[in-house]
Design a protein around this motif. Structure first.
Motif, PDB file in Angstrom:
ATOM      1  N   VAL A 246       0.820  -1.212   0.000  1.00  0.00           N
ATOM      2  CA  VAL A 246       0.000   0.000   0.000  1.00  0.00           C
ATOM      3  C   VAL A 246       0.852   1.260   0.000  1.00  0.00           C
ATOM      4  O   VAL A 246       0.602   2.199  -0.740  1.00  0.00           O
ATOM      5  N   SER A 247       1.878   1.270   0.845  1.00  0.00           N
ATOM      6  CA  SER A 247       2.695   2.474   0.997  1.00  0.00           C
ATOM      7  C   SER A 247       3.409   2.814  -0.309  1.00  0.00           C
ATOM      8  O   SER A 247       3.596   3.978  -0.631  1.00  0.00           O
ATOM      9  N   ILE A 248       3.810   1.796  -1.052  1.00  0.00           N
ATOM     10  CA  ILE A 248       4.546   2.031  -2.291  1.00  0.00           C
ATOM     11  C   ILE A 248       3.581   2.274  -3.444  1.00  0.00           C
ATOM     12  O   ILE A 248       3.872   3.046  -4.352  1.00  0.00           O
ATOM     13  N   GLN A 249       2.403   1.642  -3.369  1.00  0.00           N
ATOM     14  CA  GLN A 249       1.356   1.887  -4.365  1.00  0.00           C
ATOM     15  C   GLN A 249       1.125   3.368  -4.564  1.00  0.00           C
ATOM     16  O   GLN A 249       1.090   3.858  -5.687  1.00  0.00           O
ATOM     17  N   ALA A 250       0.984   4.090  -3.448  1.00  0.00           N
ATOM     18  CA  ALA A 250       0.693   5.523  -3.521  1.00  0.00           C
ATOM     19  C   ALA A 250       1.787   6.255  -4.287  1.00  0.00           C
ATOM     20  O   ALA A 250       1.507   7.116  -5.117  1.00  0.00           O
ATOM     21  N   GLN A 251       3.047   5.895  -4.024  1.00  0.00           N
ATOM     22  CA  GLN A 251       4.154   6.573  -4.713  1.00  0.00           C
ATOM     23  C   GLN A 251       4.107   6.318  -6.220  1.00  0.00           C
ATOM     24  O   GLN A 251       4.301   7.228  -7.017  1.00  0.00           O
ATOM     25  N   ILE A 252       3.847   5.065  -6.598  1.00  0.00           N
ATOM     26  CA  ILE A 252       3.857   4.724  -8.021  1.00  0.00           C
ATOM     27  C   ILE A 252       2.659   5.375  -8.731  1.00  0.00           C
ATOM     28  O   ILE A 252       2.777   5.891  -9.838  1.00  0.00           O
ATOM     29  N   ILE A 253       1.518   5.388  -8.062  1.00  0.00           N
ATOM     30  CA  ILE A 253       0.339   6.017  -8.671  1.00  0.00           C
ATOM     31  C   ILE A 253       0.602   7.508  -8.897  1.00  0.00           C
ATOM     32  O   ILE A 253       0.326   8.059  -9.961  1.00  0.00           O
ATOM     33  N   ASN A 254       1.170   8.155  -7.876  1.00  0.00           N
ATOM     34  CA  ASN A 254       1.484   9.575  -8.025  1.00  0.00           C
ATOM     35  C   ASN A 254       2.498   9.804  -9.137  1.00  0.00           C
ATOM     36  O   ASN A 254       2.376  10.745  -9.920  1.00  0.00           O
ATOM     37  N   LEU A 255       3.501   8.923  -9.212  1.00  0.00           N
ATOM     38  CA  LEU A 255       4.505   9.038 -10.272  1.00  0.00           C
ATOM     39  C   LEU A 255       3.837   8.921 -11.644  1.00  0.00           C
ATOM     40  O   LEU A 255       4.112   9.718 -12.551  1.00  0.00           O
ATOM     41  N   LEU A 256       2.958   7.947 -11.792  1.00  0.00           N
ATOM     42  CA  LEU A 256       2.284   7.755 -13.085  1.00  0.00           C
ATOM     43  C   LEU A 256       1.465   8.982 -13.463  1.00  0.00           C
ATOM     44  O   LEU A 256       1.459   9.401 -14.618  1.00  0.00           O
ATOM     45  N   MET A 257       0.814   9.583 -12.479  1.00  0.00           N
ATOM     46  CA  MET A 257       0.005  10.759 -12.790  1.00  0.00           C
ATOM     47  C   MET A 257       0.887  11.951 -13.148  1.00  0.00           C
ATOM     48  O   MET A 257       0.562  12.727 -14.046  1.00  0.00           O
ATOM     49  N   ASP A 258       2.032  12.079 -12.446  1.00  0.00           N
ATOM     50  CA  ASP A 258       2.957  13.173 -12.766  1.00  0.00           C
ATOM     51  C   ASP A 258       3.526  13.025 -14.174  1.00  0.00           C
ATOM     52  O   ASP A 258       3.590  13.986 -14.937  1.00  0.00           O
ATOM     53  N   LEU A 259       3.934  11.789 -14.504  1.00  0.00           N
ATOM     54  CA  LEU A 259       4.521  11.554 -15.821  1.00  0.00           C
ATOM     55  C   LEU A 259       3.492  11.805 -16.920  1.00  0.00           C
ATOM     56  O   LEU A 259       3.807  12.343 -17.978  1.00  0.00           O
ATOM     57  N   GLN A 260       2.253  11.405 -16.647  1.00  0.00           N
ATOM     58  CA  GLN A 260       1.210  11.599 -17.646  1.00  0.00           C
ATOM     59  C   GLN A 260       1.083  13.077 -17.988  1.00  0.00           C
ATOM     60  O   GLN A 260       0.977  13.448 -19.150  1.00  0.00           O
ATOM     61  N   GLU A 261       1.146  13.910 -16.952  1.00  0.00           N
ATOM     62  CA  GLU A 261       1.021  15.337 -17.171  1.00  0.00           C
ATOM     63  C   GLU A 261       2.262  15.915 -17.863  1.00  0.00           C
ATOM     64  O   GLU A 261       2.157  16.630 -18.846  1.00  0.00           O
ATOM     65  N   SER A 262       3.453  15.564 -17.338  1.00  0.00           N
ATOM     66  CA  SER A 262       4.662  16.211 -17.860  1.00  0.00           C
ATOM     67  C   SER A 262       5.032  15.699 -19.250  1.00  0.00           C
ATOM     68  O   SER A 262       5.638  16.421 -20.029  1.00  0.00           O
ATOM     69  N   MET A 263       4.673  14.468 -19.588  1.00  0.00           N
ATOM     70  CA  MET A 263       5.075  13.935 -20.887  1.00  0.00           C
ATOM     71  C   MET A 263       3.912  13.801 -21.854  1.00  0.00           C
ATOM     72  O   MET A 263       4.082  13.321 -22.964  1.00  0.00           O
ATOM     73  N   GLY A 264       2.721  14.209 -21.432  1.00  0.00           N
ATOM     74  CA  GLY A 264       1.557  14.139 -22.306  1.00  0.00           C
ATOM     75  C   GLY A 264       1.199  12.726 -22.712  1.00  0.00           C
ATOM     76  O   GLY A 264       0.861  12.468 -23.870  1.00  0.00           O
ATOM     77  N   LEU A 265       1.267  11.801 -21.762  1.00  0.00           N
ATOM     78  CA  LEU A 265       1.014  10.396 -22.093  1.00  0.00           C
ATOM     79  C   LEU A 265      -0.466  10.066 -22.029  1.00  0.00           C
ATOM     80  O   LEU A 265      -1.255  10.747 -21.377  1.00  0.00           O
ATOM     81  N   SER A 266      -0.826   8.997 -22.725  1.00  0.00           N
ATOM     82  CA  SER A 266      -2.165   8.429 -22.590  1.00  0.00           C
ATOM     83  C   SER A 266      -1.993   7.022 -22.032  1.00  0.00           C
ATOM     84  O   SER A 266      -1.087   6.318 -22.425  1.00  0.00           O
ATOM     85  N   TYR A 267      -2.876   6.665 -21.104  1.00  0.00           N
ATOM     86  CA  TYR A 267      -2.755   5.365 -20.464  1.00  0.00           C
ATOM     87  C   TYR A 267      -3.951   4.473 -20.768  1.00  0.00           C
ATOM     88  O   TYR A 267      -5.086   4.935 -20.799  1.00  0.00           O
ATOM     89  N   ILE A 268      -3.657   3.194 -20.952  1.00  0.00           N
ATOM     90  CA  ILE A 268      -4.713   2.190 -20.847  1.00  0.00           C
ATOM     91  C   ILE A 268      -4.336   1.375 -19.634  1.00  0.00           C
ATOM     92  O   ILE A 268      -3.272   0.753 -19.610  1.00  0.00           O
ATOM     93  N   MET A 269      -5.128   1.427 -18.590  1.00  0.00           N
ATOM     94  CA  MET A 269      -4.771   0.707 -17.377  1.00  0.00           C
ATOM     95  C   MET A 269      -5.689  -0.487 -17.185  1.00  0.00           C
ATOM     96  O   MET A 269      -6.914  -0.373 -17.235  1.00  0.00           O
ATOM     97  N   ILE A 270      -5.069  -1.644 -16.976  1.00  0.00           N
ATOM     98  CA  ILE A 270      -5.814  -2.861 -16.700  1.00  0.00           C
ATOM     99  C   ILE A 270      -5.732  -3.070 -15.205  1.00  0.00           C
ATOM    100  O   ILE A 270      -4.633  -3.088 -14.655  1.00  0.00           O
ATOM    101  N   SER A 271      -6.861  -3.204 -14.537  1.00  0.00           N
ATOM    102  CA  SER A 271      -6.771  -3.379 -13.099  1.00  0.00           C
ATOM    103  C   SER A 271      -7.994  -4.064 -12.554  1.00  0.00           C
ATOM    104  O   SER A 271      -9.068  -4.019 -13.143  1.00  0.00           O
ATOM    105  N   HIS A 272      -7.822  -4.721 -11.413  1.00  0.00           N
ATOM    106  CA  HIS A 272      -9.002  -5.238 -10.738  1.00  0.00           C
ATOM    107  C   HIS A 272      -9.237  -4.458  -9.453  1.00  0.00           C
ATOM    108  O   HIS A 272     -10.192  -4.711  -8.751  1.00  0.00           O
ATOM    109  N   ASP A 273      -8.336  -3.511  -9.168  1.00  0.00           N
ATOM    110  CA  ASP A 273      -8.455  -2.746  -7.924  1.00  0.00           C
ATOM    111  C   ASP A 273      -9.228  -1.455  -8.181  1.00  0.00           C
ATOM    112  O   ASP A 273      -8.712  -0.485  -8.707  1.00  0.00           O
ATOM    113  N   LEU A 274     -10.503  -1.457  -7.781  1.00  0.00           N
ATOM    114  CA  LEU A 274     -11.368  -0.350  -8.140  1.00  0.00           C
ATOM    115  C   LEU A 274     -10.993   0.949  -7.448  1.00  0.00           C
ATOM    116  O   LEU A 274     -11.216   2.023  -8.000  1.00  0.00           O
TER     117      LEU A 274
END
Lengths: 305, 316
Positions: free
Chosen positions: B188-216
């Motif tokens: 859980v503690s590391i999840q938050a860091q990676i999620i925040n990183l993904l959101m930051d990168l999406q903004e700074s690099m203009g990325l589009s994501y397709i995320m596959i997940s079972h964690d709602l």
């Protein structure tokens, strides 16, 4: 509610575990589990929650070894028992449900046989009678068509069904203590709910105490009356479940609670940034030798699941 | 309006199962059945569902790692397969994938630096010191140290390895990242860091994501749009707010209802938000009270709009 609490079924006192005699993994952990209570251990991977469970069962493998403390199960000192005596307790008076049922079950034996083995070894039954009891055990864990399933091999069952078989095996001899190590982590959420409910129902009916090891605070809240939070080989905090969520005492617990992505907490029009653990708990608050923050047990509540 | 960044059109993927008896009929597993999805620029589209629902197969088709039985994947309006389609190298610069288990997807005998630089050399982008600079730059971006390039995968923790997995995917500057359960193997503690990183990168690099997940709960935090899959079909689709605040298909409701949320359980306030109304005389498809057999032909059904951009599958 009575004023005095019953004697604990399991009492862990200052348990220390080391790896290869040099690296201390567990730095003195103490907690009690009362009869019929579900006690949760939460923490990150590597915090020592699983090895605590394994140490209670006496299943630690080299290089891990207990190098201090005591384990009292009812009135017996587990660490002073012979390997033979512990083996007799294991599966009979205390049993375990593992995270990955596929690796815990024998792929070459039918599940009926694997459950029946429990009755043959611990109850001295003949195989015919034991098989009939195994079908009954499968029925108890709500496996549809138990007669047929008893003849199936583990690979023929779905993940949820396999976990039910594990539970049937663990509870076959009506143990006093069930240790469940991440019992639903490998399952889909929709299946997870059913398996947790099953564990709660069966243990409540038999008055079995449960040590539930999990990293999922939602699962813990669902199942446990009392929770211990582990961080880096130490039990940093122990409280009743509700109190833990309402008033976490240790900064690490606060960090853990804050870092969860929670359903329904994202605000419209904003990005769902999460609080990171390090923003809440400082490095100096972690990995220190300090007494566990404990609050007394409140009135005993029913398992909610 | 210009074409969306990525469009999945009527995608089906079928697998042939072995015959049950020597002369029995061939059985077909319909892993993905007529899925239509669009990904707009800068958006995060999440595909949720339980194991076996076809979400990963859909993602693999986007990556070109799985041949579709029928249907197309279009990138900026052009098909990614068939004549005139981009080759594998070009495709690698369009979409990259981040895997669930970063340790299994990194070569244990290569240093991080050489893993990351290999793609640059392969694509003729940079070599030698320029490649090293790019690797160092990427490592800093994902929150690691430039000197980590000399280390091997086993020297890193789970969260750091997932950062490396993300760095590896970003080396060729792709438009789209396919994230396959990016945080489900993490604490859980590391999840938050990676999620925040993904959101930051999406903004700074203009990325589009397709995320596959079972964690709602993760999906709710990260996504712009959500598609819920059940036995190979999309059963509900819409903006994150419509899906999470007006979950309408019974399967979506069941998924949201099964997320264990500590506070809701303790306070007894657990409640799945009310569904949006569906047109009169229509019913949901498939019926989730029984488990559908994925080798059967499904009943005819279609996605019907019940709110702005919010669609659910109803029987025809």
């Amino acid at each position: 509610m009575s004023d005095h609490l019953p004697d604990p079924i399991l009492s862990v006192r200052d348990l220390r575990i080391c790896a290869a005699r040099q690296h201390q993994i567990l730095h003195g952990v103490s907690f009690d589990i009362l009869p019929g209570e579900t006690y949760g251990l939460v923490g990150e991977s590597g915090s020592g929650k699983s090895v605590t469970g394994l140490a209670v069962l006496g299943l630690l493998k080299r290089p891990l070894a207990v190098n201090g403390g005591a384990l009292y199960f009812k009135d017996r000192e587990l660490l002073k028992l012979s390997a033979r005596e512990r083996r007799r307790l294991r599966g009979d008076r205390m049993a375990m449900v593992f995270q990955e049922p596929m690796t815990a079950l024998n792929p070459l034996a039918t599940i009926g046989r694997q459950i029946a083995e429990m009755f043959v070894i611990h109850r001295g039954m003949g195989w015919t009678q034991a098989r009939a009891k195994a079908v009954e055990a499968l029925e108890n864990v709500r496996v549809p068509a138990p007669e047929e399933r008893a003849r199936a091999y583990p690979h023929q069952l779905s993940g949820g069904m396999r976990q039910r078989v594990m539970i049937a095996m663990a509870l076959a001899c009506r143990p006093d203590l069930l240790i469940a190590d991440e019992p639903t982590t490998a399952l889909d959420v929709t299946v997870q709910a059913g398996v947790l409910e099953l564990i709660a129902d069966l243990c409540r009916a038999e008055g079995t105490a449960v040590l539930l090891v999990s990293h999922d605070l939602g699962v813990i809240a669902n199942m446990c009356q009392r929770v211990g939070v582990m961080d880096r080989g130490r039990l940093v905090e122990e409280q009743d479940t509700r109190a833990l969520f309402e008033n976490p005492l240790h900064p690490y617990t606060r960090g853990l609670l804050a870092a969860r992505p929670r359903l329904g907490s994202r605000i419209a029009g904003q990005r769902g940034r999460l609080t990171e653990l390090d923003q809440v708990v400082t490095a100096s608050d972690r990995g220190r030798d300090a007494p566990t923050l404990v609050t007394p047990r409140g009135p005993r509540e029913e398992v909610t699941a | 309006m210009s074409a969306p960044l990525l469009e999945i059109r009527d995608l089906s993927v079928h697998f042939t199962l072995p015959r049950q008896t020597p002369f029995g009929p061939k059985r077909i597993l319909r892993a993905v059945q007529g899925v239509n999805l669009t990904l707009n620029e800068g958006e995060c589209l999440s595909i949720v569902g339980e194991s076996g629902c076809g979400k990963s197969t859909t993602a693999l088709t986007v990556m070109g790692l799985q041949e579709p039985t029928s249907g197309q994947v279009l990138y900026r309006g052009k098909p990614l397969a068939g004549p005139g389609a981009p080759g594998r190298k070009e495709r690698a610069r369009i979409a990259q994938m981040v895997f669930q288990d970063p340790y299994a997807s990194l070569n244990p005998r290569q240093t991080i630096g050489s893993t990351l630089a290999a793609q640059l050399a392969l694509h003729g982008i940079a070599r030698g010191s320029e490649a090293r600079d790019r690797v160092a730059d990427m490592l800093t971006r994902v929150g690691l140290q430039p000197d980590h390039a000399g280390r091997f995968p086993h020297e890193f923790s789970g969260g750091q390895r997932q950062r490396i997995g993300i760095a590896r995917a970003l080396m060729l500057d792709p438009q789209i990242l396919v994230l396959d359960e990016p945080v489900s193997a993490l604490d859980v503690s590391i999840q938050a860091q990676i999620i925040n990183l993904l959101m930051d990168l999406q903004e700074s690099m203009g990325l589009s994501y397709i995320m596959i997940s079972h964690d709602l709960s993760v999906v709710e935090h990260v996504s712009d749009r959500v598609a819920v899959m059940y036995f190979g079909r999309v059963v509900e689709e819409g903006g994150w707010q419509s899906v999470f605040q007006r979950p309408t298909h019974p399967y979506t409701r069941r998924l949201i209802g099964s997320v264990p949320d500590a506070e809701a359980i303790l306070t007894g306030a657990r409640r799945v938000p009310d569904p949006a109304p569906i047109p009169e005389g229509r019913r949901f498809s498939p019926d989730i009270s029984a488990r559908p057999d994925p080798s059967d032909m499904p009943e005819p059904s279609s996605l019907t709009e019940i709110g702005p951009g919010h669609r659910v599958r109803l029987a025809d």
